[in-house]
Enzyme design. Structure first.
Site, PDB file in Angstrom:
ATOM      1  CD  GLU A   1      -2.437  -1.557   0.113  1.00  0.00           C
ATOM      2  OE1 GLU A   1      -2.672  -0.874  -0.674  1.00  0.00           O
ATOM      3  OE2 GLU A   1      -2.536  -3.009  -0.040  1.00  0.00           O
TER       4      GLU A   1
ATOM      5  CE1 TYR B   1      -2.492  -6.761  -6.028  1.00  0.00           C
ATOM      6  CE2 TYR B   1      -4.360  -8.072  -7.126  1.00  0.00           C
ATOM      7  CZ  TYR B   1      -4.035  -7.219  -6.301  1.00  0.00           C
ATOM      8  OH  TYR B   1      -5.005  -6.339  -5.763  1.00  0.00           O
TER       9      TYR B   1
END
Length: 575
Positions: free
Chosen positions: A212, A300
Site C-alpha cells: 500500500e 499483480y
C-alpha cells in the site's frame, strides 16, 4: 441496478467554452455496495457501531454522485456530522473537528479518482508511530498495532522515497478495520485501510503495508486510466513493493515472497486454463461486467513480471528506478494508459529503442500485453535459495515414494521457519492433496501441535489440508478455528473445501452455530456455498444485507467457476 444509473445534466446553451460553472446535486444515499454498516457485535470492542466505505472499483457511485472512472481525477471536500464518541476519518490531506457541533471537515487538496475517496467512523483511537504516521484502531487492538508497526512505516517510506522520489501525500496513516472488511488492504491516500485480522501474521502484515505504501506512487499519484489496464497500478506497485523489501529486508526474503506468489499464480493458471482471457494484461471489459471481476493474480504477478522484464532490459535496477522517478514526476496526478508507460520507457532509454527491444522475438511488448497464459519471462529467484531450498527438500521428502525418509522429514522444526516458508510448503502439500493416508497421519503427528501456535495464515492452510484429506482426527480444530473467525479471508476457503468434499453436513452444523457473529454479506456468501447441490437452506434474515463489494463478487465468481477449487488465499486481493 448494481451499477446505478447515469445522471445527465443539460448545461445552459449560453455557457461559453471553458467558462467555470457549478452544479449542486442534492441526494440521499441508502445502503449500497460502497457502504458497510456494522452493529457493535461485529466489532472487536462490541461497544459502538461502525461504518466504513470501500470504493474500489465502481462502488463509490453508491456513496456520492461522481464520475466513477479512474480516468477522471478531482479534489474533494466533505463535512461529516457524527454522534459524540464516534471518531470519523477520511482519505484527505486536511481535517478539522468542531467538537461543540460534532462536525468533521475534510479536504483532499490533490486530485484523486473517485474510488480513492474513503470514510470510516467508529470507536477508534490513535497513536503516533512515526514523524508522519499514526495508527488508528479500536482500543483493544491499538497496543498490538503499535507494537507491530512503531518505527516501521517511516523506514518503508524513507526507502520508497530513496527509490521513487518524495512522498507527496503529507501523512501516511493506517486504520485497522473489523474482520468484516471484505479485502485485505486498500490504498486510500493518506489513510490506508487494513483488515485487523492480518495483525497476527507479521510477514503478511509487512508485505501488505509496503504494497500500500508503494501505491502512493503507483496507483494513487499515477493511475491506470481504464480498468482494463489495472496492471499499471498493481504490477508497478508489486514491483515497487519488492524493491522496497529488498532494500529493507534483503533479496532472499523478497525472492521467497515472490516464489510464494508465483506459485499461487501458476495454481490459478492451472485451474482457469492458459487460454482464459482474464490472464491477459490488457483485458477486454465487456459492458455490464464489474471491473473488480478482472482483479486476479495476473493483474499483480504477470504485471510484476512484465515490469521486472523491463527493469532487466536496463541492465541495472537502479537505472530503472531513475526511469520510474521520471515517470512519476511527468504523470503525477494524472491517469495513463500502457502506451504512455512504454513510450516513456523507450524515450528514457534511447539505446534500447534503437535496439528495438519492444519487438524482440517472443518477448514483444504487444505480446506481453495481449497474450493469454503465463508470463513470457519470470524473475531469477536464486538469491532466495537459502530460504526456498529447505521448503523444496522437505516437500520432496514427504511426497516422494517410497516413503522411507519420513523420519528425516519429521525432524524439521517448522517453528524456526519464516511464515512464507511454511505457507509455501503447506500450499504445495495442498496442491498435492489428497495425500496417502500414511502421509497425512504422519504430518499431523509431526506438525499439528506446532502449527496450532502459529498465525492464521499458516493454520488455515493446515486445516485445508485436513479437510481435503478427510482427516477426521483433526476436524475438531477446523470447528474451533471457524468458531473464532469473522473474516472472509479465513472462513470462505474452509467452507469451500468442506462443501467440495464429503463434509458438507459438518460445515452446515458449524455455520448454524456461528452465523450470528458473521456480517450479513459474509453470511449470505457462505449460505450460497452451502446451498450448492443441496435443498434450499432455511431462510436467514438478510434484511441488513447490502449488495456485495466488487472484491466479494470476484471471489464468488472465481469459486463458482472452479467448483471451489480456488479459495480466497489464491486471489488474496490487496487492492
Amino acid at each position: 441496478t448494481d451499477y446505478g444509473s447515469s445522471l445527465t445534466v443539460s448545461l445552459p446553451a449560453a455557457l461559453q467554452p471553458h467558462q467555470p460553472f457549478q452544479i449542486i446535486v442534492r441526494y440521499t444515499t441508502a445502503d449500497g455496495p460502497a457502504i458497510w454498516w456494522l452493529d457493535p457485535e461485529l466489532t472487536y470492542g462490541n461497544a459502538k457501531p461502525f461504518v466504513f466505505t470501500q470504493g474500489h472499483s465502481v462502488c463509490n457511485r453508491s456513496f456520492f454522485p461522481c464520475f466513477d472512472t479512474p480516468a477522471v481525477k478531482c479534489t474533494y471536500s466533505a463535512t461529516v456530522k457524527a454522534p459524540a464518541g464516534i471518531q470519523v476519518l477520511m482519505s484527505a490531506t486536511q481535517s478539522t473537528y468542531l467538537e461543540e457541533e460534532g462536525v468533521y471537515q475534510f479536504y483532499m487538496e490533490y486530485p484523486v479518482p473517485a474510488y480513492l475517496v474513503a470514510l470510516v467512523a467508529g470507536d477508534l483511537i490513535h497513536a503516533d508511530i512515526g514523524p508522519r504516521s499514526r495508527v488508528w484502531a479500536e482500543p483493544c487492538l491499538l497496543p498490538t498495532a503499535i507494537s507491530k508497526l512503531s518505527g516501521m512505516v517511516e523506514r518503508w517510506l524513507t526507502a520508497a522515497e530513496s527509490l521513487y522520489g518524495p512522498y507527496i501525500w503529507g501523512r501516511y496513516d493506517i486504520v485497522f478495520l473489523p474482520p468484516s472488511f471484505p479485502i485485505v488492504a486498500m490504498e486510500n491516500p493518506c489513510l490506508t485501510f487494513i483488515i485487523s485480522s492480518i495483525l497476527e501474521s507479521d510477514e503478511f502484515l509487512i508485505i501488505d503495508v509496503i504494497h500500500e505504501v508503494a501505491h502512493s506512487w503507483f496507483g494513487n499519484a499515477v493511475t491506470n486510466a481504464t480498468w482494463e489496464e489495472m496492471w499499471l497500478s498493481e504490477g508497478l506497485a508489486t514491483y515497487a513493493q519488492r524493491r522496497i523489501t529488498t532494500e529493507t529486508y534483503g533479496a532472499a526474503f523478497t525472492c521467497l515472497e515472490t516464489a510464494f506468489r508465483l506459485d499461487a499464480l501458476h495454481r490459478q493458471m492451472k485451474l482457469l486454463g492458459e487460454d482464459n482471457p482474464v490472464s491477459k494484461l490488457q483485458v477486454k471489459l465487456e459492458p455490464g461486467v464489474n471491473p473488480s471481476n478482472l482483479m486476479n493474480l495476473f493483474t499483480y504477478e504477470k504485471g510484476y513480471c512484465f515490469v521486472y522484464y523491463l527493469s532487466q532490459l536496463c541492465g541495472d535496477p537502479r537505472h530503472f528506478d531513475s526511469f520510474l522517478r521520471a515517470y512519476i514526476e511527468k504523470y503525477k496526478f494524472t491517469s495513463v494508459v500502457a502506451q504512455d508507460l512504454l513510450d516513456s520507457f523507450l524515450n528514457f532509454f534511447p539505446e534500447l529503442k534503437e535496439q528495438c527491444v519492444e519487438s524482440k522475438a517472443g518477448l514483444e511488448f504487444e505480446r506481453w500485453l495481449n497474450a493469454t497464459g503465463p508470463p513470457l519471462a519470470e524473475p531469477d529467484l536464486s538469491q532466495g535459495s537459502s530460504l526456498t531450498r529447505p521448503v523444496e527438500m522437505l516437500f520432496k521428502l514427504w511426497t516422494t515414494e517410497p516413503l522411507d525418509s519420513l523420519a528425516a522429514a519429521s525432524s524439521v522444526d517448522l517453528t524456526k521457519w519464516r511464515t512464507f516458508q511454511t505457507v509455501l510448503f503447506l500450499d504445495r502439500l495442498l496442491d498435492g492433496s489428497p495425500l496417502p493416508h500414511e502421509v497425512i497421519k504422519k504430518l499431523s503427528e509431526c506438525y499439528s501441535s506446532q502449527l496450532d501456535s502459529m498465525n492464521a495464515e499458516i493454520r488455515i492452510r493446515w486445516l485445508q489440508i485436513v479437510v481435503r484429506n478427510d482427516y477426521y482426527p483433526d476436524l475438531y480444530k477446523v470447528r474451533r478455528f471457524l468458531e473464532n473467525q469473522m473474516s472472509r479471508m479465513y472462513t470462505i476457503p474452509l467452507y469451500e473445501d468442506l462443501c467440495t468434499g464429503t463434509l458438507k453436513s459438518f460445515a452446515l452444523e458449524i455455520f448454524y452455530q456461528t452465523q450470528n457473529q458473521l456480517h450479513p454479506n459474509l453470511r449470505k456468501t457462505i449460505q450460497q456455498i452451502l446451498s450448492q447441490g443441496l435443498n434450499p437452506l432455511p431462510a436467514i434474515d438478510t434484511t441488513a444485507v447490502t449488495t456485495e463489494t466488487p472484491a466479494m463478487v470476484l471471489e464468488d465468481k472465481v469459486s463458482e467457476a472452479t467448483n471451489g477449487a480456488i479459495s480466497l488465499r489464491d486471489v488474496n486481493v490487496s487492492a
